[in-house]
Design an enzyme around this catalytic site. Structure first.
Site, short mmCIF file in Angstrom:
data_model
loop_
_atom_site.label_atom_id
_atom_site.label_comp_id
_atom_site.label_asym_id
_atom_site.label_seq_id
_atom_site.Cartn_x
_atom_site.Cartn_y
_atom_site.Cartn_z
N GLY A 52 32.78 44.45 41.05
CA GLY A 52 34.00 43.85 41.73
C GLY A 52 33.76 42.33 41.67
O GLY A 52 33.07 41.63 40.83
N HIS A 55 25.74 44.38 39.93
CA HIS A 55 26.36 43.19 38.96
C HIS A 55 25.95 42.08 39.91
O HIS A 55 26.11 41.93 41.07
CB HIS A 55 27.85 43.27 38.75
CG HIS A 55 28.46 44.43 37.89
ND1 HIS A 55 28.32 45.80 38.24
CD2 HIS A 55 29.40 44.42 37.08
CE1 HIS A 55 29.17 46.32 37.47
NE2 HIS A 55 29.67 45.62 36.56
N GLU A 79 26.84 37.23 37.31
CA GLU A 79 27.78 37.22 36.33
C GLU A 79 28.91 35.89 36.34
O GLU A 79 28.92 35.31 35.37
CB GLU A 79 28.72 38.43 36.31
CG GLU A 79 29.72 38.55 35.27
CD GLU A 79 30.82 39.86 35.31
OE1 GLU A 79 31.45 40.18 34.62
OE2 GLU A 79 30.51 40.44 36.54
N ASP A 103 30.35 46.51 28.51
CA ASP A 103 31.01 46.40 29.78
C ASP A 103 32.50 47.23 30.00
O ASP A 103 32.67 48.06 30.53
CB ASP A 103 31.13 44.89 30.14
CG ASP A 103 31.51 44.70 31.49
OD1 ASP A 103 31.36 45.51 32.46
OD2 ASP A 103 31.80 43.47 32.07
N ASP A 104 33.40 46.54 29.07
CA ASP A 104 34.84 47.20 29.16
C ASP A 104 35.46 47.03 27.57
O ASP A 104 36.14 46.06 27.44
CB ASP A 104 35.41 46.36 30.25
CG ASP A 104 35.00 46.27 31.61
OD1 ASP A 104 35.06 47.26 32.20
OD2 ASP A 104 34.22 45.35 31.95
#
Length: 338
Positions: free
Chosen positions: A171, A198, A201, A280-281
Site C-alpha cells: 500500500g 514493502h 519504495e 511487481d505488477d
C-alpha cells in the site's frame, strides 16, 4: 546472445518470482471481460489507456483499486489464476510467492472463506497442470490503517489454507509508516507465519529500518532507498536480508530513479546484498520477468554469470524448504552448464 537467443535461453532456466501481486498478472482481455460483466458495456481502448497512465506510486495504487473494483464475485479469481498460470509458464517461473490484497474485496462484501477455497483450488490446479508451485502472502495493507491490518490478520489466522505462508505490508508507504504496524507483525511471528514488507519504495531508508526492527520483516519489498544509507546496505549484506527488486516498477513510480540506468540494483549486487529480480505488477507496468532480466543485462551491464547468481538468489530468498531450494538451484546450475 542476441535478444531472441537471450529470451529463449533464460526462459529455459528455472526461476523463482517472489514479489508479484496476484491481481496484477491479469491480462487486458480479462480486465475487459470483468468490466463488461460489471458494467454491461465494453471497456474502450481509450478508457484502458487512461486507467494505465500514471507517473507516481499513488496514481498506480488508485488504478490498482479500480481494477479490484471490477470484481463482482469470488469466481472472478478463476480468470486471474488462469492468467497467472500462463504468465508463469511464459517466463519459465517454477516457484512463485504472490501477494493478495483482500481489503477491497472484503469491503465489497466478498466472503473471505470462499476466497481462500478459490485460491487453494487454483494453486493446486496450477501445480497439477504445470508442476509450478504458487504460495500466497496476505497483504495486511497499510493503506487502510492499523485497525484494518489487524482485522485482516485475524481473518488470515482464522481461515488458514494450504498455499498461505505469511503476511506482507503493502500500500501507500508514505501514508502508512512501517513502524505503525509492529503489533500485527508481532502476532504473525508468534503464530509462526512468514513476514515481508514493502519498504524504501518511495520513503527513505528509515522505513526499511523500521520494517526490519519493528515488523521483523524477513525480506524487503523494493528497498531501493537503502542506497542512501551505507550502514543499512552493510547491515543487509551482513545479515543476508533479501531485497525484492522490481526495476521497471521503480522507474514508473519515479520516487528514487527516473530511468533504469540509475537503478541502485548494480550497487546492491556489488556490495553483496542478496538481491532478487521481480516484476511487481506486470499488467500495470507492461513488463514480464524475462523482460526484467534482459533490461538489467543491457542497461545495468549484468553478465550472464551475474544473472545466474540473481536467479539463484531468488530461490535462496524464497520460503521454500532447504531441500527444495537445493533441488531448484541444482536445476539452475544444470541449465547453465548445458
Amino acid at each position: 546472445m542476441n535478444k531472441k537467443e537471450f529470451y529463449s535461453f533464460f526462459k529455459s532456466v528455472p526461476k523463482a518470482e517472489i514479489h508479484i501481486h496476484l491481481e496484477a498478472v491479469m491480462s487486458r482481455d480479462t480486465i475487459k471481460a470483468l468490466y463488461l460483466k460489471k458494467n454491461g458495456v465494453e471497456f474502450t481502448e481509450e478508457e484502458m489507456e487512461q486507467w494505465f497512465s500514471y507517473d507516481n506510486l499513488n496514481g498506480f495504487i488508485q488504478t490498482f483499486l479500480k481494477v479490484q473494483e471490477l470484481f463482482t464475485s469470488v469466481d472472478d479469481f478463476d480468470l486471474v489464476f488462469d492468467d497467472l498460470k500462463k504468465y508463469l509458464v511464459r517466463n519459465g517461473v517454477v516457484h512463485c510467492e504472490a501477494f493478495f490484497a483482500p481489503s477491497a474485496f472484503i469491503k465489497k462484501g466478498f466472503d473471505y472463506k470462499l476466497m481462500t477455497e478459490n485460491f487453494s483450488r487454483n494453486c493446486a490446479k496450477i501445480k497439477k497442470d504445470t508442476g509450478i508451485t504458487v504460495k500466497l502472502l496476505g497483504d495486511v495493507s497499510r493503506t487502510f490503517g492499523l485497525e484494518n491490518a489487524e482485522n485482516n490478520y485475524k481473518m488470515f489466522r482464522e481461515n488458514p489454507f494450504d498455499s498461505f505462508i505469511g503476511i506482507g505490508l503493502g500500500g501507500a508507504e508514505a501514508k502508512g509508516p512501517s513502524r505503525e504496524f509492529g503489533p500485527v507483525f508481532e502476532k504473525a511471528a508468534a503464530d509462526g507465519y512468514h513476514a515481508v514488507a514493502h519498504a524504501g519504495e518511495d520513503v527513505g531508508p528509515e522505513s526499511i529500518w523500521d520494517a526490519l526492527k519493528i515488523c521483523h520483516a524477513e525480506r524487503i519489498g523494493h528497498g531501493i532507498t537503502a542506497c542512501q544509507d551505507n550502514e543499512l546496505m552493510t547491515y543487509l549484506a551482513d545479515n543476508k536480508i533479501p531485497l525484492e527488486i522490481c526495476p521497471t516498477s521503480n522507474t514508473f513510480t519515479k520516487a528514487v530513479v527516473k530511468k533504469l540506468e540509475e537503478h541502485p540494483l548494480r550497487t546492491f549486487f556489488d556490495k553483496g546484498i542478496l538481491v532478487t529480480v521481480n516484476t511487481d505488477d506486470p499488467i500495470f507496468f507492461g513488463v514480464e520477468l524475462l523482460d526484467e532480466y534482459y533490461n538489467i543485462h543491457k542497461k545495468l551491464n549484468f553478465t550472464e554469470t551475474e544473472l545466474k547468481q540473481i536467479i539463484l538468489n531468488g530461490f535462496d530468498a524464497s520460503f521454500l524448504s532447504a531441500s527444495e531450494k537445493k533441488k531448484f538451484k541444482a536445476d539452475v546450475e544444470k541449465a547453465f552448464s548445458e
